[in-house]
Write a protein that holds these residues in place. Structure first.
Motif, mmCIF file in Angstrom:
data_model
loop_
_atom_site.group_PDB
_atom_site.id
_atom_site.type_symbol
_atom_site.label_atom_id
_atom_site.label_comp_id
_atom_site.label_asym_id
_atom_site.label_seq_id
_atom_site.Cartn_x
_atom_site.Cartn_y
_atom_site.Cartn_z
ATOM 1 N N GLY A 13 128.635 83.698 47.110
ATOM 2 C CA GLY A 13 128.906 85.115 46.948
ATOM 3 C C GLY A 13 129.242 85.772 48.261
ATOM 4 N N GLU A 14 128.992 87.076 48.321
ATOM 5 C CA GLU A 14 129.374 87.862 49.484
ATOM 6 C C GLU A 14 128.542 87.503 50.714
ATOM 7 O OE1 GLU A 14 128.846 92.426 50.105
ATOM 8 O OE2 GLU A 14 130.698 92.070 48.977
ATOM 9 N N LEU A 15 129.196 87.399 51.845
ATOM 10 C CA LEU A 15 128.534 87.105 53.108
ATOM 11 C C LEU A 15 127.613 88.262 53.481
ATOM 12 C CD1 LEU A 15 128.286 85.386 55.721
ATOM 13 C CD2 LEU A 15 130.251 86.672 56.582
ATOM 14 N N ASP A 16 126.359 87.949 53.783
ATOM 15 C CA ASP A 16 125.393 88.954 54.214
ATOM 16 C C ASP A 16 125.543 89.157 55.720
ATOM 17 O OD1 ASP A 16 123.257 90.617 54.702
ATOM 18 O OD2 ASP A 16 121.730 89.203 53.998
ATOM 19 N N LEU A 17 126.045 90.300 56.119
ATOM 20 C CA LEU A 17 126.275 90.577 57.531
ATOM 21 C C LEU A 17 124.996 90.950 58.280
ATOM 22 C CD1 LEU A 17 129.578 92.653 57.343
ATOM 23 C CD2 LEU A 17 129.308 90.221 57.872
ATOM 24 N N ALA A 18 123.958 91.342 57.575
ATOM 25 C CA ALA A 18 122.738 91.829 58.219
ATOM 26 C C ALA A 18 122.126 90.811 59.184
ATOM 27 C CB ALA A 18 121.720 92.280 57.183
#
Length: 84
Positions: A13-18
């Motif tokens: 899924g979406e890359l977690d930038l945190a």
């Protein structure tokens, strides 16, 4: 304090930038530059040594550039996600 591993947030899924941003916040401030003093080194502003004795000059250039490249890539991902 333990920072997130490089693989944290790597689920499908979406890359977690945190966690990427958190590691960036704790890294030595940039810009970084490569220097050669009988071996490859990475130095930061103010004379801070980030890494020494990096084996390959190409790796030294990549690591030094990453300090500026990663914030730029994060900004671009955030811009694209915002639809701008």
């Amino acid at each position: 304090m333990r920072l997130p591993d490089a693989n944290s947030g790597a689920d499908a899924g979406e890359l977690d930038l945190a966690p990427i941003k958190e590691r960036l916040d704790y890294a030595t401030p940039g810009p970084w530059r490569r220097e050669y003093h009988g071996h490859n080194e990475i130095m930061a502003e103010g004379g801070w040594q980030v890494a020494e004795k990096v084996t390959r000059a190409d790796d030294t250039a990549f690591i030094a550039a990453a300090r500026d490249d990663i914030p730029a890539l994060i900004s671009e991902v955030e811009r694209l996600r915002a639809g701008n």
